[in-house]
Write a protein that holds these residues in place. Sequence first.
Motif, mmCIF file in Angstrom:
data_model
loop_
_atom_site.group_PDB
_atom_site.id
_atom_site.type_symbol
_atom_site.label_atom_id
_atom_site.label_comp_id
_atom_site.label_asym_id
_atom_site.label_seq_id
_atom_site.Cartn_x
_atom_site.Cartn_y
_atom_site.Cartn_z
ATOM 1 N N TRP A 79 31.391 41.951 42.685
ATOM 2 C CA TRP A 79 31.182 40.664 41.479
ATOM 3 C C TRP A 79 29.774 39.852 41.814
ATOM 4 N N SER A 84 33.480 34.311 40.120
ATOM 5 C CA SER A 84 34.024 35.518 39.408
ATOM 6 C C SER A 84 34.968 36.427 40.222
ATOM 7 N N ALA A 87 38.182 34.060 40.831
ATOM 8 C CA ALA A 87 38.959 34.216 39.655
ATOM 9 C C ALA A 87 39.855 35.274 39.493
ATOM 10 N N ASP A 88 39.182 36.550 39.932
ATOM 11 C CA ASP A 88 39.986 37.627 39.774
ATOM 12 C C ASP A 88 41.125 37.403 40.683
ATOM 13 N N ALA A 90 42.577 35.043 41.941
ATOM 14 C CA ALA A 90 43.596 34.040 41.620
ATOM 15 C C ALA A 90 44.360 34.695 40.559
ATOM 16 N N GLU A 91 43.939 35.438 39.685
ATOM 17 C CA GLU A 91 44.712 35.980 38.476
ATOM 18 C C GLU A 91 45.884 36.774 39.049
ATOM 19 N N HIS A 92 45.281 37.408 40.222
ATOM 20 C CA HIS A 92 46.569 38.630 40.918
ATOM 21 C C HIS A 92 47.399 37.520 41.655
ATOM 22 N N ARG A 94 48.516 34.569 40.700
ATOM 23 C CA ARG A 94 49.401 33.892 39.716
ATOM 24 C C ARG A 94 50.383 35.016 39.441
ATOM 25 N N SER A 95 50.018 36.306 39.221
ATOM 26 C CA SER A 95 50.917 37.426 38.548
ATOM 27 C C SER A 95 51.887 37.546 39.680
ATOM 28 N N SER A 96 51.644 37.316 40.832
ATOM 29 C CA SER A 96 52.629 37.523 41.924
ATOM 30 C C SER A 96 53.264 36.398 42.812
ATOM 31 N N TRP A 97 53.179 35.346 41.993
ATOM 32 C CA TRP A 97 53.711 33.946 42.418
ATOM 33 C C TRP A 97 55.286 33.908 42.868
ATOM 34 N N ASP A 114 41.660 27.703 40.988
ATOM 35 C CA ASP A 114 41.770 28.829 41.773
ATOM 36 C C ASP A 114 41.840 28.972 43.056
#
Length: 265
Positions: A79, A84, A87-88, A90-92, A94-97, A114
């Motif tokens: 990155w 950045s 953020a990437d 954190a996206e993972h 949240r999808s695995s919370w 994030d």
Amino acid sequence: MITPDPAVPEGAAIIDLAERMQALQDRTGEWPGADTVTILGTWLAGFDFASPVPRTRHVAGSVWVLRRQDRHADQVSLWADEQSALADLAEHVRSSWDNVRGRDGIPEDAPLDDRRAVDLYYGPREHRGDEDYSLYGEDIGRLVRTPSTPARFLFPGEGVCAEANSAAVFHAPAGPGGEGLPCMEVAGVLVFAYLDASMQAVRVSVHLDTADELVLQPGDWVPLHVDVEGSTVFSAGATPVRALSGQRWRWVRWLSRRLRWPRGD
């Protein structure tokens, strides 16, 4: 047509060989085999064919490396900045919370921040188990052949640098409708910094073709080091000088006074 450059050792060696062969031609009217072999043997002995070519690592930019590991994957991504990469990650997260929801201190939904979301999901490093990540900045390097710099060249010291810096000038453009761009000039080096609508960015451009001999090394190149927000984005030929302690500075000043030659009348 190739023109040897006398400023580099290879070019100087080729010119030297040409001069030797021309002197042989002038003396004998030809290139006698025995004399030619002797000249070439002596000339080739001046080269080192065994040692590796010396190369210098230059910094051409920087990158943030994100490595994410779990029982199913071991992924590495690059990155341009830390935000950045975070953020990437954190996206993972949240999808695995669902993996952490319900644990002590873990909210029902992932935080919007994030960093907070990542810290809550992974927890302390010693308790991460199968899931872990690492995020760190790394310079992007490139190896170039080390330029041969004669011992006589020295980059200016603090006093000379201070004088050159104090003599820096700013060239402003001739109004919004005029030609030119905002530019700072120091020691003949031109640094343009301006808003570029075509690039949609603040643009910085460095021009070295008018650099003073003060900073111009043999071979017509200038040591250059560029930082952005404290991070090195480019470095070529920079050789940081280790700072001296106060005691060592006093010793150096004392020694310089003792070794100073008396001025003649």
